[in-house]
Design a protein around this motif. Structure first.
Motif, PDB file in Angstrom:
ATOM      1  N   LEU A 272       9.656  76.375 101.365  1.00 34.18           N
ATOM      2  CA  LEU A 272       9.314  75.288 102.267  1.00 34.18           C
ATOM      3  C   LEU A 272       9.638  75.752 103.676  1.00 34.18           C
ATOM      4  CD1 LEU A 272       8.499  72.481 103.145  1.00 34.18           C
ATOM      5  CD2 LEU A 272      10.753  71.640 102.419  1.00 34.18           C
ATOM      6  N   GLY A 273       8.619  76.031 104.470  1.00 39.60           N
ATOM      7  CA  GLY A 273       8.795  76.519 105.828  1.00 39.60           C
ATOM      8  C   GLY A 273       8.703  75.397 106.839  1.00 39.60           C
ATOM      9  N   LEU A 274       9.584  75.426 107.844  1.00 36.47           N
ATOM     10  CA  LEU A 274       9.617  74.417 108.899  1.00 36.47           C
ATOM     11  C   LEU A 274       9.066  75.045 110.175  1.00 36.47           C
ATOM     12  CD1 LEU A 274      13.197  73.006 108.171  1.00 36.47           C
ATOM     13  CD2 LEU A 274      11.006  72.361 107.128  1.00 36.47           C
ATOM     14  N   PHE A 275       7.957  74.492 110.658  1.00 30.78           N
ATOM     15  CA  PHE A 275       7.238  75.104 111.774  1.00 30.78           C
ATOM     16  C   PHE A 275       7.150  74.170 112.974  1.00 30.78           C
ATOM     17  CE2 PHE A 275       6.125  78.076 108.587  1.00 30.78           C
ATOM     18  CZ  PHE A 275       5.683  79.224 109.234  1.00 30.78           C
ATOM     19  N   GLY A 276       7.230  74.772 114.159  1.00 29.99           N
ATOM     20  CA  GLY A 276       7.090  74.021 115.401  1.00 29.99           C
ATOM     21  C   GLY A 276       6.182  74.738 116.373  1.00 29.99           C
ATOM     22  N   PRO A 277       6.723  75.644 117.216  1.00 30.09           N
ATOM     23  CA  PRO A 277       5.874  76.328 118.202  1.00 30.09           C
ATOM     24  C   PRO A 277       4.886  77.298 117.583  1.00 30.09           C
ATOM     25  CG  PRO A 277       8.184  76.389 118.837  1.00 30.09           C
ATOM     26  CD  PRO A 277       8.141  75.910 117.429  1.00 30.09           C
ATOM     27  N   SER A 278       5.229  77.918 116.459  1.00 22.13           N
ATOM     28  CA  SER A 278       4.312  78.866 115.833  1.00 22.13           C
ATOM     29  C   SER A 278       3.419  78.153 114.828  1.00 22.13           C
ATOM     30  CB  SER A 278       5.094  79.994 115.146  1.00 22.13           C
ATOM     31  OG  SER A 278       6.115  79.475 114.326  1.00 22.13           O
ATOM     32  N   ASP A 279       2.209  78.643 114.711  1.00 21.66           N
ATOM     33  CA  ASP A 279       1.186  78.005 113.892  1.00 21.66           C
ATOM     34  C   ASP A 279       1.225  78.566 112.469  1.00 21.66           C
ATOM     35  OD1 ASP A 279      -1.074  76.947 112.731  1.00 21.66           O
ATOM     36  OD2 ASP A 279      -2.409  77.446 114.385  1.00 21.66           O
ATOM     37  N   PRO A 280       1.471  77.732 111.460  1.00 23.82           N
ATOM     38  CA  PRO A 280       1.515  78.250 110.084  1.00 23.82           C
ATOM     39  C   PRO A 280       0.175  78.759 109.590  1.00 23.82           C
ATOM     40  CG  PRO A 280       1.633  75.854 110.089  1.00 23.82           C
ATOM     41  CD  PRO A 280       1.774  76.293 111.520  1.00 23.82           C
ATOM     42  N   HIS A 281      -0.922  78.360 110.237  1.00 20.03           N
ATOM     43  CA  HIS A 281      -2.211  78.919 109.849  1.00 20.03           C
ATOM     44  C   HIS A 281      -2.283  80.408 110.185  1.00 20.03           C
ATOM     45  CE1 HIS A 281      -3.149  74.560 110.316  1.00 20.03           C
ATOM     46  NE2 HIS A 281      -3.752  74.797 109.171  1.00 20.03           N
ATOM     47  N   VAL A 282      -1.417  80.850 111.092  1.00 20.84           N
ATOM     48  CA  VAL A 282      -1.343  82.260 111.470  1.00 20.84           C
ATOM     49  C   VAL A 282      -0.119  82.926 110.864  1.00 20.84           C
ATOM     50  CG1 VAL A 282      -1.215  83.880 113.412  1.00 20.84           C
ATOM     51  CG2 VAL A 282      -2.532  81.767 113.638  1.00 20.84           C
ATOM     52  N   TRP A 283       1.026  82.214 110.893  1.00 23.36           N
ATOM     53  CA  TRP A 283       2.303  82.812 110.522  1.00 23.36           C
ATOM     54  C   TRP A 283       2.951  82.166 109.303  1.00 23.36           C
ATOM     55  CZ3 TRP A 283       3.474  87.318 112.427  1.00 23.36           C
ATOM     56  CH2 TRP A 283       2.964  87.692 113.674  1.00 23.36           C
ATOM     57  N   GLY A 284       2.250  81.318 108.597  1.00 25.00           N
ATOM     58  CA  GLY A 284       2.849  80.635 107.459  1.00 25.00           C
ATOM     59  C   GLY A 284       3.129  81.556 106.293  1.00 25.00           C
ATOM     60  N   PRO A 285       3.993  81.116 105.375  1.00 26.27           N
ATOM     61  CA  PRO A 285       4.270  81.913 104.173  1.00 26.27           C
ATOM     62  C   PRO A 285       3.026  82.023 103.304  1.00 26.27           C
ATOM     63  CG  PRO A 285       5.171  79.699 103.949  1.00 26.27           C
ATOM     64  CD  PRO A 285       4.668  79.807 105.351  1.00 26.27           C
ATOM     65  N   ARG A 286       2.837  83.188 102.717  1.00 30.87           N
ATOM     66  CA  ARG A 286       1.709  83.394 101.812  1.00 30.87           C
ATOM     67  C   ARG A 286       2.257  83.673 100.427  1.00 30.87           C
ATOM     68  NH1 ARG A 286      -3.576  84.488 104.448  1.00 30.87           N
ATOM     69  NH2 ARG A 286      -4.251  85.467 102.517  1.00 30.87           N
ATOM     70  N   GLY A 287       1.938  82.810  99.490  1.00 27.98           N
ATOM     71  CA  GLY A 287       2.409  82.972  98.127  1.00 27.98           C
ATOM     72  C   GLY A 287       1.831  81.895  97.247  1.00 27.98           C
ATOM     73  N   GLU A 288       2.219  81.897  95.980  1.00 31.55           N
ATOM     74  CA  GLU A 288       1.645  80.957  95.016  1.00 31.55           C
ATOM     75  C   GLU A 288       2.318  79.595  95.030  1.00 31.55           C
ATOM     76  OE1 GLU A 288       1.682  82.750  91.199  1.00 31.55           O
ATOM     77  OE2 GLU A 288       0.305  84.376  91.731  1.00 31.55           O
ATOM     78  N   ASN A 289       3.530  79.488  95.576  1.00 27.32           N
ATOM     79  CA  ASN A 289       4.261  78.228  95.528  1.00 27.32           C
ATOM     80  C   ASN A 289       4.955  78.002  96.867  1.00 27.32           C
ATOM     81  OD1 ASN A 289       5.279  75.862  94.516  1.00 27.32           O
ATOM     82  ND2 ASN A 289       6.790  76.808  93.179  1.00 27.32           N
ATOM     83  N   VAL A 290       4.149  77.789  97.896  1.00 24.16           N
ATOM     84  CA  VAL A 290       4.682  77.641  99.245  1.00 24.16           C
ATOM     85  C   VAL A 290       4.130  76.380  99.891  1.00 24.16           C
ATOM     86  CG1 VAL A 290       4.909  80.138  99.530  1.00 24.16           C
ATOM     87  CG2 VAL A 290       2.838  78.993 100.332  1.00 24.16           C
ATOM     88  N   SER A 291       4.891  75.842 100.830  1.00 24.54           N
ATOM     89  CA  SER A 291       4.477  74.666 101.570  1.00 24.54           C
ATOM     90  C   SER A 291       5.102  74.730 102.959  1.00 24.54           C
ATOM     91  CB  SER A 291       4.915  73.382 100.852  1.00 24.54           C
ATOM     92  OG  SER A 291       4.458  72.227 101.543  1.00 24.54           O
ATOM     93  N   VAL A 292       4.522  74.023 103.914  1.00 24.14           N
ATOM     94  CA  VAL A 292       5.072  73.983 105.265  1.00 24.14           C
ATOM     95  C   VAL A 292       5.059  72.546 105.774  1.00 24.14           C
ATOM     96  CG1 VAL A 292       4.314  76.333 105.801  1.00 24.14           C
ATOM     97  CG2 VAL A 292       2.851  74.398 106.419  1.00 24.14           C
ATOM     98  N   ILE A 293       5.944  72.278 106.717  1.00 26.73           N
ATOM     99  CA  ILE A 293       5.918  71.033 107.474  1.00 26.73           C
ATOM    100  C   ILE A 293       5.668  71.411 108.920  1.00 26.73           C
ATOM    101  CG2 ILE A 293       7.208  69.003 108.210  1.00 26.73           C
ATOM    102  CD1 ILE A 293       8.755  69.111 105.625  1.00 26.73           C
ATOM    103  N   TYR A 294       4.621  70.852 109.502  1.00 25.78           N
ATOM    104  CA  TYR A 294       4.153  71.270 110.833  1.00 25.78           C
ATOM    105  C   TYR A 294       3.496  70.079 111.500  1.00 25.78           C
ATOM    106  CZ  TYR A 294       1.185  73.848 114.207  1.00 25.78           C
ATOM    107  OH  TYR A 294       0.549  74.310 115.329  1.00 25.78           O
ATOM    108  N   LYS A 295       3.901  69.783 112.712  1.00 28.07           N
ATOM    109  CA  LYS A 295       3.386  68.616 113.419  1.00 28.07           C
ATOM    110  C   LYS A 295       2.142  68.923 114.253  1.00 28.07           C
ATOM    111  CE  LYS A 295       6.451  65.981 111.689  1.00 28.07           C
ATOM    112  NZ  LYS A 295       6.051  64.985 110.668  1.00 28.07           N
ATOM    113  N   GLY A 296       1.840  70.187 114.450  1.00 28.60           N
ATOM    114  CA  GLY A 296       0.595  70.560 115.115  1.00 28.60           C
ATOM    115  C   GLY A 296       0.522  70.216 116.584  1.00 28.60           C
ATOM    116  N   LEU A 297       1.665  70.172 117.277  1.00 31.13           N
ATOM    117  CA  LEU A 297       1.635  69.907 118.715  1.00 31.13           C
ATOM    118  C   LEU A 297       1.178  71.158 119.462  1.00 31.13           C
ATOM    119  CD1 LEU A 297       5.004  67.946 119.143  1.00 31.13           C
ATOM    120  CD2 LEU A 297       2.744  67.079 118.523  1.00 31.13           C
ATOM    121  N   ASP A 298       0.805  70.974 120.716  1.00 33.35           N
ATOM    122  CA  ASP A 298       0.356  72.113 121.520  1.00 33.35           C
ATOM    123  C   ASP A 298       1.595  72.830 122.065  1.00 33.35           C
ATOM    124  OD1 ASP A 298       0.976  69.877 123.024  1.00 33.35           O
ATOM    125  OD2 ASP A 298      -0.292  70.466 124.696  1.00 33.35           O
ATOM    126  N   CYS A 299       2.274  73.524 121.157  1.00 37.39           N
ATOM    127  CA  CYS A 299       3.601  74.076 121.445  1.00 37.39           C
ATOM    128  C   CYS A 299       3.617  75.577 121.682  1.00 37.39           C
ATOM    129  CB  CYS A 299       4.548  73.776 120.284  1.00 37.39           C
ATOM    130  SG  CYS A 299       5.003  72.060 120.112  1.00 37.39           S
TER     131      CYS A 299
END
Length: 332
Positions: A272-299
């Motif tokens: 479970l990755g916690l994201f803010g300024p970095s975009d998980p669509h670019v830097w998110g975890p890649r695997g079979e059982n992963v999830s992220v929480i991301y608010k998508g602000l212009d950070c």
């Protein structure tokens, strides 16, 4: 192509995200010798990788050691070089090898583009970094899509992991790893929220361990002070290979965007990755059982110290309740 060199002179997470290319290159050039050149401290990512013949480390200091590395690169007589770094120094090293095929990125449109025989598409930010690296494949005549990052464990890694698991006294309880540090302060979830999360996890019957570098030990001590459940603080007490072996045995990893998050995903630990300024669509975890929480602000411009949102900042918009809710689904 008989001798092929990959270069990634970045951090641990960056090297992890480049590993999906290795099985594809091995499949395309089964008789080729694959070498990987990395920065000091990141070579452990590649230990035990069955597709590599040689791991080279570029010294940071000492002209004599650096000269020896340059000479080794030249004497290896590589047929092809894939520079995944997107940097001037790596471009010079690519050119220095004398390889007939030299691939590299040049998203800043700098002079280094002249050092490559093929400049790769500069689509940075529009795709995940795994797919960004994979843009090198078509230039080598490869159309196969990439898989997920991989981290291979050796017998000695498992043995060291057993020792740490024994010291944690996990028993039959699920082990949850929390990684509170971040390379930049604005990428870090507040420490008091990690403490509250640790208390909630302990109430669910989990054993909670705080992981991080030796230089981050005070962060772990502060979280222990803030919490009622007193999670195990093993920051600075594990090597990366030992930590990877423990991740393999863990029920869940929760942490900020960084190298340990990518390690956990590559080893097969739920993340479970916690994201803010970095975009998980670019830097998110890649695997079979992963999830992220991301608010998508212009950070994206706020990674360092430019954020003016204060208490409304992107990481502070992630609540403890929200993280507990997602974590509960993993543990169920």
């Amino acid at each position: 192509m008989k001798r092929l060199l990959l270069i990634k002179l970045r951090y641990i997470g960056d090297v992890v995200l480049s590993t999906p290319l290795l099985p594809i290159l091995h499949k395309r050039f089964p008789e080729a010798s694959l070498t990987f050149l990395v920065n000091p401290g990141t070579e452990c990512v590649l230990f035990g990788n069955p597709y590599l013949e040689t791991i080279m480390v570029l010294p940071r200091e000492g002209w004599g050691q650096q000269f020896e590395c340059y000479q080794s690169l030249r004497q290896a007589r590589f047929d092809g070089v894939v520079d995944l770094t997107d940097g001037d120094r790596s471009a010079l090293l690519t050119y220095w090898t004398g390889a007939g095929v030299r691939l590299g990125f040049n998203r800043e449109n700098r002079w280094r583009g002249k050092l490559y025989t093929h400049v790769l598409p500069s689509a940075y930010g529009s795709m995940h970094m795994v797919d960004y690296h994979a843009q090198a494949l078509p230039a080598l005549g490869i159309s196969e899509s990439v898989g997920n990052p991989e981290w291979y464990l050796r017998p000695e890694d498992h043995e060291q992991g057993d020792h740490l698991m024994a010291s944690l006294q996990v028993g039959q309880a699920p082990l949850v790893l929390l990684h509170p540090p971040a390379r930049y302060a604005k990428k870090a979830w507040p420490l008091e929220r990690f403490a509250a999360l640790a208390d909630w996890l302990a109430a669910q019957g989990a054993v909670v361990a705080l992981i991080g570098h030796q230089s981050e030990m005070l962060i772990g001590q502060h979280i222990v002070t803030l919490s009622r459940s007193k999670p195990r603080n093993v920051m600075g007490q594990t090597g990366l290979r030992q930590l990877a072996a423990v991740m393999k045995r863990s029920a869940l990893f929760i942490g900020n965007d960084g190298g340990p998050m990518h390690m956990a995903a590559a080893i097969g630990c739920p993340v479970l990755g916690l994201f803010g300024p970095s975009d998980p669509h670019v830097w998110g975890p890649r695997g079979e059982n992963v999830s992220v929480i991301y608010k998508g602000l212009d950070c994206e411009t706020c990674v360092h110290d430019a954020c003016s949102r204060g208490e409304e900042g992107c990481m502070r918009q992630i609540s403890v309740e929200e993280v507990c809710r997602v974590a509960g689904r993993f543990l169920d």
